[in-house]
Scaffold this active site. Structure first.
Site, PDB file in Angstrom:
ATOM      1  N   GLY A  17       0.789  -1.234   0.000  1.00  0.00           N
ATOM      2  CA  GLY A  17       0.000   0.000   0.000  1.00  0.00           C
ATOM      3  C   GLY A  17       0.817   1.278   0.000  1.00  0.00           C
ATOM      4  O   GLY A  17       0.294   2.356   0.275  1.00  0.00           O
ATOM      5  N   VAL A  69      -4.141  -6.762  -5.570  1.00  0.00           N
ATOM      6  CA  VAL A  69      -4.902  -7.613  -4.630  1.00  0.00           C
ATOM      7  C   VAL A  69      -6.233  -8.093  -5.204  1.00  0.00           C
ATOM      8  O   VAL A  69      -6.899  -8.933  -4.603  1.00  0.00           O
ATOM      9  CB  VAL A  69      -5.153  -6.913  -3.269  1.00  0.00           C
ATOM     10  CG1 VAL A  69      -3.850  -6.750  -2.497  1.00  0.00           C
ATOM     11  CG2 VAL A  69      -5.874  -5.576  -3.435  1.00  0.00           C
ATOM     12  N   TYR A 155     -17.731  10.065   3.016  1.00  0.00           N
ATOM     13  CA  TYR A 155     -16.915   8.836   3.083  1.00  0.00           C
ATOM     14  C   TYR A 155     -17.706   7.628   2.549  1.00  0.00           C
ATOM     15  O   TYR A 155     -17.140   6.702   1.978  1.00  0.00           O
ATOM     16  CB  TYR A 155     -16.425   8.600   4.516  1.00  0.00           C
ATOM     17  CG  TYR A 155     -15.220   7.674   4.618  1.00  0.00           C
ATOM     18  CD1 TYR A 155     -14.026   7.981   3.967  1.00  0.00           C
ATOM     19  CD2 TYR A 155     -15.288   6.501   5.356  1.00  0.00           C
ATOM     20  CE1 TYR A 155     -12.928   7.146   4.066  1.00  0.00           C
ATOM     21  CE2 TYR A 155     -14.185   5.657   5.465  1.00  0.00           C
ATOM     22  CZ  TYR A 155     -13.011   5.986   4.813  1.00  0.00           C
ATOM     23  OH  TYR A 155     -11.931   5.147   4.900  1.00  0.00           O
ATOM     24  N   LYS A 162     -14.949  -0.075   5.491  1.00  0.00           N
ATOM     25  CA  LYS A 162     -14.110  -0.073   6.705  1.00  0.00           C
ATOM     26  C   LYS A 162     -14.819  -0.808   7.848  1.00  0.00           C
ATOM     27  O   LYS A 162     -14.153  -1.477   8.654  1.00  0.00           O
ATOM     28  CB  LYS A 162     -13.740   1.352   7.131  1.00  0.00           C
ATOM     29  CG  LYS A 162     -12.768   2.059   6.196  1.00  0.00           C
ATOM     30  CD  LYS A 162     -11.425   1.347   6.035  1.00  0.00           C
ATOM     31  CE  LYS A 162     -10.373   2.251   5.397  1.00  0.00           C
ATOM     32  NZ  LYS A 162      -9.153   1.508   5.027  1.00  0.00           N
ATOM     33  N   LYS A 192      -3.029  14.060   5.440  1.00  0.00           N
ATOM     34  CA  LYS A 192      -2.938  14.446   4.034  1.00  0.00           C
ATOM     35  C   LYS A 192      -2.094  13.415   3.285  1.00  0.00           C
ATOM     36  O   LYS A 192      -0.871  13.391   3.400  1.00  0.00           O
ATOM     37  CB  LYS A 192      -2.303  15.842   3.937  1.00  0.00           C
ATOM     38  CG  LYS A 192      -2.760  16.605   2.707  1.00  0.00           C
ATOM     39  CD  LYS A 192      -2.252  18.036   2.750  1.00  0.00           C
ATOM     40  CE  LYS A 192      -1.562  18.350   1.442  1.00  0.00           C
ATOM     41  NZ  LYS A 192      -0.761  19.571   1.494  1.00  0.00           N
ATOM     42  N   THR A 193      -2.747  12.524   2.548  1.00  0.00           N
ATOM     43  CA  THR A 193      -2.038  11.531   1.732  1.00  0.00           C
ATOM     44  C   THR A 193      -2.630  11.583   0.324  1.00  0.00           C
ATOM     45  O   THR A 193      -3.605  12.289   0.081  1.00  0.00           O
ATOM     46  CB  THR A 193      -2.228  10.086   2.274  1.00  0.00           C
ATOM     47  OG1 THR A 193      -3.618   9.751   2.186  1.00  0.00           O
ATOM     48  CG2 THR A 193      -1.766   9.953   3.712  1.00  0.00           C
ATOM     49  N   LEU A 194      -2.037  10.809  -0.594  1.00  0.00           N
ATOM     50  CA  LEU A 194      -2.585  10.742  -1.944  1.00  0.00           C
ATOM     51  C   LEU A 194      -4.036  10.258  -1.903  1.00  0.00           C
ATOM     52  O   LEU A 194      -4.890  10.748  -2.634  1.00  0.00           O
ATOM     53  CB  LEU A 194      -1.734   9.815  -2.819  1.00  0.00           C
ATOM     54  CG  LEU A 194      -2.127   9.760  -4.300  1.00  0.00           C
ATOM     55  CD1 LEU A 194      -1.867  11.106  -4.982  1.00  0.00           C
ATOM     56  CD2 LEU A 194      -1.381   8.647  -5.027  1.00  0.00           C
ATOM     57  N   ALA A 195      -4.312   9.288  -1.000  1.00  0.00           N
ATOM     58  CA  ALA A 195      -5.660   8.733  -0.873  1.00  0.00           C
ATOM     59  C   ALA A 195      -6.670   9.798  -0.466  1.00  0.00           C
ATOM     60  O   ALA A 195      -7.860   9.664  -0.733  1.00  0.00           O
ATOM     61  CB  ALA A 195      -5.675   7.581   0.128  1.00  0.00           C
TER      62      ALA A 195
HETATM   63  O1  0WE Z   1      -9.719   5.774   3.539  1.00  0.00           O
HETATM   64  C1  0WE Z   1      -9.412   6.884   3.150  1.00  0.00           C
HETATM   65  C2  0WE Z   1      -9.238   7.171   1.676  1.00  0.00           C
HETATM   66  C3  0WE Z   1      -9.924   6.165   0.832  1.00  0.00           C
HETATM   67  C4  0WE Z   1      -9.996   6.457  -0.627  1.00  0.00           C
HETATM   68  C5  0WE Z   1      -9.645   7.659  -1.218  1.00  0.00           C
HETATM   69  C6  0WE Z   1      -9.761   7.815  -2.598  1.00  0.00           C
HETATM   70  C7  0WE Z   1      -9.436   9.109  -3.286  1.00  0.00           C
HETATM   71  C8  0WE Z   1      -9.103   8.923  -4.756  1.00  0.00           C
HETATM   72  C9  0WE Z   1     -10.471   5.447  -1.419  1.00  0.00           C
HETATM   73  N1  0WE Z   1     -10.610   5.583  -2.743  1.00  0.00           N
HETATM   74  C10 0WE Z   1     -10.257   6.735  -3.334  1.00  0.00           C
HETATM   75  N2  0WE Z   1     -10.408   6.825  -4.709  1.00  0.00           N
HETATM   76  C11 0WE Z   1      -9.920   7.857  -5.425  1.00  0.00           C
HETATM   77  O2  0WE Z   1     -10.118   7.931  -6.654  1.00  0.00           O
HETATM   78  N3  0WE Z   1      -9.272   7.892   4.082  1.00  0.00           N
HETATM   79  C12 0WE Z   1      -9.467   7.605   5.478  1.00  0.00           C
HETATM   80  C13 0WE Z   1      -8.976   9.286   3.704  1.00  0.00           C
HETATM   81  C14 0WE Z   1     -10.296   9.966   3.526  1.00  0.00           C
HETATM   82  O3  0WE Z   1     -11.002   9.805   2.402  1.00  0.00           O
HETATM   83  C15 0WE Z   1     -12.197  10.520   2.561  1.00  0.00           C
HETATM   84  C16 0WE Z   1     -12.220  11.125   3.820  1.00  0.00           C
HETATM   85  C17 0WE Z   1     -10.998  10.767   4.452  1.00  0.00           C
HETATM   86  C18 0WE Z   1     -10.583  11.146   5.845  1.00  0.00           C
HETATM   87  C19 0WE Z   1     -13.268  10.656   1.688  1.00  0.00           C
HETATM   88  C20 0WE Z   1     -14.347  11.427   2.072  1.00  0.00           C
HETATM   89  C21 0WE Z   1     -14.384  12.017   3.334  1.00  0.00           C
HETATM   90  C22 0WE Z   1     -13.327  11.875   4.211  1.00  0.00           C
END
Ligand code: 0WE
Length: 260
Positions: A17, A69, A155, A162, A192-195
């Protein structure tokens, strides 16, 4: 000078990851390396490979194993190549970007399937495919978020995934317990990450966290790595099936603002 206690000395671990140097998985990989672990690192495709390879190289890891995965063949291949393992870090999630806005009714059947497959089933799939690689006493760790338990705007389907991931953590802990293999989740505050990039209102979420969380600051990559080190090491020998919050205490708050 490296002053990190050698909590993982003599241990070998798999980290899945890492996307870039903001990744929580990258913070964990660096901490595990500094604590004496030997690492096996994966990337899901060629694009990610280009970013992960130099990071891995900086920790003395010369081969990045390809593992999507969603592919049982990739997982079987990883099992054949990974060797014996003392810990596995699973820091993988994905949902369609347009399902991480608006309400939960934005979720499509295919989007739900994809989010659940990549973000939840993959932890079970990794445990299943690599069970023969695990030494007795091994530790499995996945990353979660408060949105799996409480409603966090936008989310959405990731929250449902989750919740299922934390439940899978408990079922895996029960199954692997007799081999002294522990399985835990770490629920991190917003980082603050790419995700998290490109998520609407993410800046506002960070500002709100900083203002309201008991520790009055953001959760850092290092906060998460330190707690992960505890969960990967023998320091947490009596703990399995748990979700450990590393969020500056944000999860304890009810709706009423605290005095002061
Ligand atoms: O679990 C996460 C991120 C999960 C995630 C993020 C993305 C962005 C880009 C899963 N899939 C994608 N797909 C994409 O194309 N987090 C805990 C970070 C996060 O994500 C959010 C948050 C938070 C905090 C989304 C909405 C609201 C809050």
């Amino acid at each position: 000078m490296n002053t990190t206690p050698q909590l993982l000395s003599g241990k070998r671990g798999l980290i899945m990851g890492i996307s870039n140097d903001w990744s929580l998985a990258w913070g964990i990989a660096q901490a595990a390396h500094a604590a004496g672990a030997q690492l096996v690192i994966t990337s899901p495709n060629e694009t990610m490979d280009k970013r992960v390879t130099p990071l891995a190289a900086s920790l003395g890891v010369t081969t990045v194993h390809r593992c999507d995965v969603q592919s049982d063949a990739d997982l079987a291949d990883l099992s054949a190549k990974a060797g014996k393992l003392d810990f596995i870090v699973h820091a993988i999630a994905f949902a369609h970007k347009d399902e991480l806005k608006g309400g939960i009714t934005n979720t499509t059947r295919e989007g739900f399937r994809l989010a659940m497959d990549v973000s939840c089933y993959s932890f079970i799939a990794v445990a299943k495919a690599l069970q023969g690689n695990l030494n007795d006493g091994a530790s499995l760790l996945t990353l979660s978020y408060l949105g799996g338990e409480k409603v966090v705007p936008n989310y959405n389907v990731m929250g449902v995934a989750k919740a299922a991931l934390e439940s899978a953590t408990r079922y895996l802990a029960a199954e692997f317990g007799p081999r002294a293999i522990r399985v835990n989740a770490l629920s991190a505050g917003p980082v603050k990450t790419l995700a998290a990039s490109g998520i609407g209102d993410f800046k506002a979420m960070l500002a709100h966290h900083e203002k309201t969380a008991p520790l009055k600051r953001l959760t850092t990559q290092e906060d998460v790595a330190n707690a992960a080190l505890y969960l990967m090491s023998n320091l947490s020998s009596g703990t399995t099936g748990q979700t450990l919050y590393v969020d500056g205490g944000a999860n304890i708050l009810g709706p009423t603002p605290l005095a002061g």
